[in-house]
Design a protein around this motif. Structure first.
Motif, PDB file in Angstrom:
ATOM      1  N   THR A  97      -5.316   8.087  -0.073  1.00  0.00           N
ATOM      2  CA  THR A  97      -4.265   8.799  -1.577  1.00  0.00           C
ATOM      3  C   THR A  97      -3.878   7.702  -2.791  1.00  0.00           C
ATOM      4  O   THR A  97      -2.961   7.857  -3.605  1.00  0.00           O
ATOM      5  CB  THR A  97      -2.706   8.579  -0.220  1.00  0.00           C
ATOM      6  OG1 THR A  97      -2.032   7.556   0.003  1.00  0.00           O
ATOM      7  CG2 THR A  97      -3.395   9.951   1.270  1.00  0.00           C
ATOM      8  N   GLU A  98      -3.969   6.545  -2.669  1.00  0.00           N
ATOM      9  CA  GLU A  98      -3.243   5.603  -3.756  1.00  0.00           C
ATOM     10  C   GLU A  98      -4.591   5.605  -4.746  1.00  0.00           C
ATOM     11  O   GLU A  98      -5.486   5.706  -4.703  1.00  0.00           O
ATOM     12  CB  GLU A  98      -3.770   3.995  -2.931  1.00  0.00           C
ATOM     13  CG  GLU A  98      -2.556   2.980  -2.327  1.00  0.00           C
ATOM     14  CD  GLU A  98      -3.170   3.272  -0.871  1.00  0.00           C
ATOM     15  OE1 GLU A  98      -2.701   2.738   0.056  1.00  0.00           O
ATOM     16  OE2 GLU A  98      -3.984   4.293  -0.472  1.00  0.00           O
ATOM     17  N   SER A  99      -4.158   6.656  -5.495  1.00  0.00           N
ATOM     18  CA  SER A  99      -4.387   7.239  -6.799  1.00  0.00           C
ATOM     19  C   SER A  99      -3.753   7.304  -8.313  1.00  0.00           C
ATOM     20  O   SER A  99      -4.305   8.123  -8.851  1.00  0.00           O
ATOM     21  CB  SER A  99      -4.680   8.450  -6.388  1.00  0.00           C
ATOM     22  OG  SER A  99      -3.504   9.103  -6.119  1.00  0.00           O
ATOM     23  N   ASP A 108     -11.851   0.215  -4.396  1.00  0.00           N
ATOM     24  CA  ASP A 108     -10.497   0.100  -4.940  1.00  0.00           C
ATOM     25  C   ASP A 108     -10.772  -0.375  -6.811  1.00  0.00           C
ATOM     26  O   ASP A 108     -11.128  -1.382  -6.634  1.00  0.00           O
ATOM     27  CB  ASP A 108      -9.104  -0.628  -4.141  1.00  0.00           C
ATOM     28  CG  ASP A 108      -8.001  -0.685  -4.875  1.00  0.00           C
ATOM     29  OD1 ASP A 108      -7.903  -0.238  -5.701  1.00  0.00           O
ATOM     30  OD2 ASP A 108      -6.634  -1.088  -4.280  1.00  0.00           O
ATOM     31  N   TYR A 113       3.474  12.221   0.354  1.00  0.00           N
ATOM     32  CA  TYR A 113       2.091  11.936   0.559  1.00  0.00           C
ATOM     33  C   TYR A 113       1.081  12.869   1.450  1.00  0.00           C
ATOM     34  O   TYR A 113       1.357  14.411   2.043  1.00  0.00           O
ATOM     35  CB  TYR A 113       2.693  11.240   2.528  1.00  0.00           C
ATOM     36  CG  TYR A 113       0.953  10.260   2.575  1.00  0.00           C
ATOM     37  CD1 TYR A 113       1.035   8.934   2.020  1.00  0.00           C
ATOM     38  CD2 TYR A 113       0.093  10.721   3.096  1.00  0.00           C
ATOM     39  CE1 TYR A 113      -0.454   8.031   2.627  1.00  0.00           C
ATOM     40  CE2 TYR A 113      -0.941  10.310   4.071  1.00  0.00           C
ATOM     41  CZ  TYR A 113      -1.305   8.537   3.699  1.00  0.00           C
ATOM     42  OH  TYR A 113      -2.350   8.078   3.567  1.00  0.00           O
ATOM     43  N   TYR A 155       1.862   0.649  -8.415  1.00  0.00           N
ATOM     44  CA  TYR A 155       1.889  -0.343  -7.281  1.00  0.00           C
ATOM     45  C   TYR A 155       1.342  -1.562  -8.246  1.00  0.00           C
ATOM     46  O   TYR A 155       1.392  -1.143  -9.317  1.00  0.00           O
ATOM     47  CB  TYR A 155       0.275  -0.342  -7.025  1.00  0.00           C
ATOM     48  CG  TYR A 155       0.148   0.847  -5.948  1.00  0.00           C
ATOM     49  CD1 TYR A 155       0.595   1.147  -4.606  1.00  0.00           C
ATOM     50  CD2 TYR A 155      -0.295   2.439  -6.674  1.00  0.00           C
ATOM     51  CE1 TYR A 155       0.219   1.988  -3.915  1.00  0.00           C
ATOM     52  CE2 TYR A 155      -0.189   3.731  -5.643  1.00  0.00           C
ATOM     53  CZ  TYR A 155      -0.045   3.787  -4.822  1.00  0.00           C
ATOM     54  OH  TYR A 155      -0.079   4.298  -3.709  1.00  0.00           O
ATOM     55  N   THR A 158      -5.345   1.410  -6.455  1.00  0.00           N
ATOM     56  CA  THR A 158      -4.081   0.918  -6.167  1.00  0.00           C
ATOM     57  C   THR A 158      -3.484  -0.320  -8.160  1.00  0.00           C
ATOM     58  O   THR A 158      -2.448  -0.812  -7.863  1.00  0.00           O
ATOM     59  CB  THR A 158      -3.929  -0.397  -4.951  1.00  0.00           C
ATOM     60  OG1 THR A 158      -4.753  -1.092  -5.440  1.00  0.00           O
ATOM     61  CG2 THR A 158      -3.637   0.298  -4.234  1.00  0.00           C
ATOM     62  N   LYS A 208      -9.751   4.439  -3.927  1.00  0.00           N
ATOM     63  CA  LYS A 208      -8.431   3.982  -4.377  1.00  0.00           C
ATOM     64  C   LYS A 208      -8.348   3.304  -5.305  1.00  0.00           C
ATOM     65  O   LYS A 208      -9.579   2.890  -6.051  1.00  0.00           O
ATOM     66  CB  LYS A 208      -7.604   3.156  -2.711  1.00  0.00           C
ATOM     67  CG  LYS A 208      -7.898   3.697  -1.574  1.00  0.00           C
ATOM     68  CD  LYS A 208      -7.468   2.152  -0.784  1.00  0.00           C
ATOM     69  CE  LYS A 208      -7.171   2.520   0.750  1.00  0.00           C
ATOM     70  NZ  LYS A 208      -6.764   3.807   1.020  1.00  0.00           N
ATOM     71  N   ASP A 263       0.938  -1.104   0.220  1.00  0.00           N
ATOM     72  CA  ASP A 263      -0.026  -0.126  -0.353  1.00  0.00           C
ATOM     73  C   ASP A 263       1.367   1.328  -0.353  1.00  0.00           C
ATOM     74  O   ASP A 263       2.466   1.276  -0.347  1.00  0.00           O
ATOM     75  CB  ASP A 263      -0.742   0.030   0.954  1.00  0.00           C
ATOM     76  CG  ASP A 263      -0.227   0.529   2.713  1.00  0.00           C
ATOM     77  OD1 ASP A 263       1.016   0.949   2.839  1.00  0.00           O
ATOM     78  OD2 ASP A 263      -0.808   0.291   3.541  1.00  0.00           O
ATOM     79  N   ALA A 264       0.365   2.448  -0.215  1.00  0.00           N
ATOM     80  CA  ALA A 264       0.843   4.089   0.154  1.00  0.00           C
ATOM     81  C   ALA A 264       1.868   4.130   1.147  1.00  0.00           C
ATOM     82  O   ALA A 264       2.702   4.769   1.050  1.00  0.00           O
ATOM     83  CB  ALA A 264      -0.142   4.819   0.057  1.00  0.00           C
ATOM     84  N   ASP A 317      -0.490   9.846  -7.775  1.00  0.00           N
ATOM     85  CA  ASP A 317      -0.482   8.926  -8.078  1.00  0.00           C
ATOM     86  C   ASP A 317      -0.323   8.763  -9.840  1.00  0.00           C
ATOM     87  O   ASP A 317      -0.783   7.707 -10.425  1.00  0.00           O
ATOM     88  CB  ASP A 317      -0.557   7.467  -7.889  1.00  0.00           C
ATOM     89  CG  ASP A 317      -0.096   7.820  -6.099  1.00  0.00           C
ATOM     90  OD1 ASP A 317       1.053   8.248  -6.155  1.00  0.00           O
ATOM     91  OD2 ASP A 317      -0.707   7.075  -5.561  1.00  0.00           O
ATOM     92  N   ARG A 345       3.315   7.456  -7.326  1.00  0.00           N
ATOM     93  CA  ARG A 345       3.902   6.570  -5.931  1.00  0.00           C
ATOM     94  C   ARG A 345       3.072   5.183  -7.987  1.00  0.00           C
ATOM     95  O   ARG A 345       2.178   5.065  -7.838  1.00  0.00           O
ATOM     96  CB  ARG A 345       3.027   5.797  -5.255  1.00  0.00           C
ATOM     97  CG  ARG A 345       4.023   4.441  -4.619  1.00  0.00           C
ATOM     98  CD  ARG A 345       3.720   5.040  -2.729  1.00  0.00           C
ATOM     99  NE  ARG A 345       4.393   3.900  -2.399  1.00  0.00           N
ATOM    100  CZ  ARG A 345       5.175   3.516  -1.227  1.00  0.00           C
ATOM    101  NH1 ARG A 345       5.145   4.646  -0.410  1.00  0.00           N
ATOM    102  NH2 ARG A 345       5.560   2.132  -1.047  1.00  0.00           N
TER     103      ARG A 345
END
Length: 489
Positions: free
Chosen positions: A263-265, A213, A404, A325, A237, A235, A112-113, A293, A323
C-alpha cells in the motif's frame, strides 16, 4: 631419465593444479576467512554478532572477499555487510536472532503504512556496494521468541534482512525463517538479484516475504515463499520510483496478498514484468495493484500465472489516501494506466473462508476524479466456489477515497461475482471464462462509470437468476465487442 630442470618446473605447477582442484571440488568453494577465526561461537549459547562483524570488517578493509559461516548455530544481533563482502552460509549453518530489541540496530528509521516504527534488522547493509548473502544455510529471526518489555515495542520488531541504498546486491540459495517482521526489505537500491530463496515466515503477523521499496533494476527468480503477510510486495516509502523489476518462476503463498503493489505508494511503479509464478493457499488477494499515496503506475505486465485456493484473484485500486513517509511532501492523487494481466488460471477458495461474505473474481475501482486507464485482462480461466443469493436492493459500494486500500473495506458483498469495475477508462476483458461450482444469483459483470469498455468472449456457466441482469452497465459508455456467451461448462 627426466631432465632435472623440467622436474623442478613441474613440481610447483603440479602443486598449484592440485590446490586449484581442491578448491574447485570443495562443496562450498572454500575460500576467504571463517568467522570461527574471529571468535565466533557456533553452539547458540552466546551472542556472537561481534565476532561475525569483525570478520566482515576485516575482509572489506582488505579489499573484499568471502566470509564463511561453517555449520552450527550462531546467536546474533545486527550484522552489517560491507563493501565487497560475500557472507557465505555453509550447509548446516544457521544464524538465529536474539530475543532482545537492544541487540538490533536501526539502520534507517521510518514509519510504515500502519504506523509501526521500522528499521531494525538482523542482517543489514547501508550504502554498500558489491555485497552478497549466499549459501545453503539459514537465517532464523525467531520472531515468536522476541521479548517486548515496554508498551509499543512490538511495533519496533526487527526485519530479517534489510538492504538500504546499496548497489550490486545478491541474495542466493539461503533459507529465511520466522522473521519478527518483514523478511527481506530492499530500499532505494539498484542492481539487486534475489534468487533461489526459500522463505518460511508464519510465526508473526506482518511477516512479508520480499519487499522491494523505491528500488530499480531488481530481479527475483526461483524463490519459494510462504509468508504470513504479503509474499512479494512492491512499495515506495519515498518519492523515488520503484521501477525496472522482473519476477519469474516463483511459488507464493500468503495469509494476505501473493503479488502486491502498495500500500505504501508515494513513488511511481514503472516497468514490471511478472511471469510464470504459482500462487497457492492465499487468503487476501492473488494479484493486487494499488496506488493510494500519489504513485503513478504504468507499464505493468503480468502473465502466465496459476492460482490455486486463492481469495479475490485480481484486485486493482486507485485512491486518495495520500499518506507521506520520511518527512516527504504530500503528493497529488496518482494514476494507473498500462496494466496488462494475461494467461491466468485460477482455482478459487473451495470453502467459505473468504475475507468477504460475497467476494468476486475481478475487482477494479478508481475514484471519480482519477480513473484507472488502459487495463487489459486477457485469457483468464477461473473456477470459483461462490454461493450467494440475489440482493433485494442494489448493492452500492462505498467510495473509501482515503481509506486503507483493502477490498475487505468495501463492504461484505460485491455486486457481481465475475467482474466489478468502477471509475475506469479503456478496460478490455477478452477470453475470460468463469466456472462456478455452486450457484450464485448476483450479476456476472457489473460496470459503473467506465468509458471505452470492451468485452470480448466473456463467459460464465451460470444462467442469470430470475429478475437479475447478467450484465449491468451503469453510467458506462462505449461498450464495444460485447459478446456474452453461456455454456454448459
Amino acid at each position: 631419465m627426466h631432465n632435472t630442470a623440467d622436474a623442478k618446473l613441474r613440481t610447483p605447477l603440479l602443486f598449484l593444479l592440485l590446490a586449484w582442484l581442491s578448491f574447485a571440488c570443495s562443496p562450498t568453494g572454500k575460500k576467504g576467512v571463517s568467522v570461527m577465526d574471529f571468535g565466533a561461537v557456533n553452539d547458540g549459547s552466546a551472542l556472537t554478532s561481534e565476532a561475525i562483524q569483525k570478520a566482515i570488517d576485516k575482509v572489506s578493509a582488505d579489499g573484499g572477499g568471502q566470509v564463511n559461516v561453517p555449520a552450527g548455530t550462531y546467536l546474533s544481533g545486527t550484522i552489517l555487510l560491507k563493501d565487497g563482502v560475500t557472507l557465505f552460509l555453509e550447509k548446516g549453518a544457521e544464524i538465529i536472532g536474539s530475543n532482545s530489541l537492544n541487540d538490533y540496530t536501526n539502520i534507517d528509521p521510518f514509519t510504515d503504512a500502519v504506523g509501526q516504527q521500522r528499521g531494525r534488522c538482523l542482517i543489514g547493509a547501508k550504502g554498500a556496494k558489491n555485497i552478497a548473502l549466499k549459501g545453503e544455510g539459514a537465517v532464523n529471526g525467531r520472531g515468536e521468541r522476541m521479548v517486548y518489555t515496554k508498551k509499543g515495542q512490538r511495533s519496533m520488531r526487527p526485519f530479517l534482512i534489510r538492504i538500504v541504498d546499496c548497489q550490486n546486491v545478491e541474495l542466493d540459495g539461503i533459507e529465511t525463517r520466522n522473521s519478527a517482521a518483514w523478511n527481506i526489505h530492499v530500499f532505494q537500491s539498484s542492481k539487486v538479484r534475489l534468487t533461489n530463496l526459500r522463505i518460511l515466515s508464519q510465526s508473526e503477523g506482518n511477516g512479508d516475504g520480499i519487499d522491494v521499496d523505491s528500488s530499480n533494476d531488481v530481479y527475483i527468480g526461483g524463490c519459494d515463499i510462504n509468508a504470513h503477510d504479503d509474499a512479494i510486495c512492491f512499495k515506495s516509502t519515498s518519492p523515488q520510483a520503484c521501477r525496472d523489476v522482473k519476477v519469474e518462476n516463483c511459488r507464493l503463498s500468503s495469509r494476505w496478498g501473493a503479488i502486491k503493489f502498495g500500500t505504501e505508494s508515494m513513488g511511481n511503479f514503472e516497468n514490471f514484468e511478472i511471469s510464470d509464478c504459482y500462487i497457492y493457499d492465499t487468503h487476501g488477494g492473488g494479484i493486487k495493484v494499488l496506488s493510494v499515496d500519489g504513485s503513478n503506475v504504468s507499464n505493468i505486465n503480468i502473465h502466465d500465472i496459476e492460482m490455486n485456493d486463492v481469495d479475490m484473484p485480481i484486485f486493482m485500486r486507485l485512491g486518495a489516501r495520500l499518506r507521506t513517509y520520511r518527512n516527504a511532501e504530500k503528493r497529488p492523487v496518482g494514476s494507473m494506466s498500462g496494466v496488462s494481466i494475461k494467461n491466468i488460471k485460477i482455482h478459487g477458495k473451495r470453502w467459505k473462508k473468504w475475507r468477504m461474505e460475497a467476494p468476486g473474481t475481478i475487482f477494479i475501482t478508481g475514484i471519480e476524479d482519477a480513473k484507472i486507464k488502459d487495463v487489459s485482462i486477457e485469457n483468464v480461466d477461473a473456477v470459483m466456489y461462490f454461493n450467494n443469493k440475489a440482493e433485494k436492493e442494489e448493492v452500492v459500494l462505498p467510495e473509501n477515497r482515503e481509506r486503507y486500500p483493502e477490498f475487505i473495506f468495501f463492504g461484505k458483498k460485491l455486486p457481481a461475482y465475475g467482474a466489478y469495475i468502477r471509475h475506469a477508462s479503456g478496460v478490455t476483458l477478452k477470453n475470460v471464462k468463469l466456472t462456478v461450482r455452486n450457484n450464485d444469483e448476483r450479476s456476472f459483470v457489473k460496470v459503473v462509470d467506465v468509458d471505452n469498455l470492451k468485452l470480448d468472449n466473456v463467459q460464465t456457466n451460470l444462467a442469470p437468476a430470475e429478475g437479475v441482469q447478467q450484465y449491468v452497465f451503469k453510467d458506462t459508455a462505449c461498450v464495444k465487442g460485447h459478446k456474452p456467451l453461456l455454456s454448459s461448462m
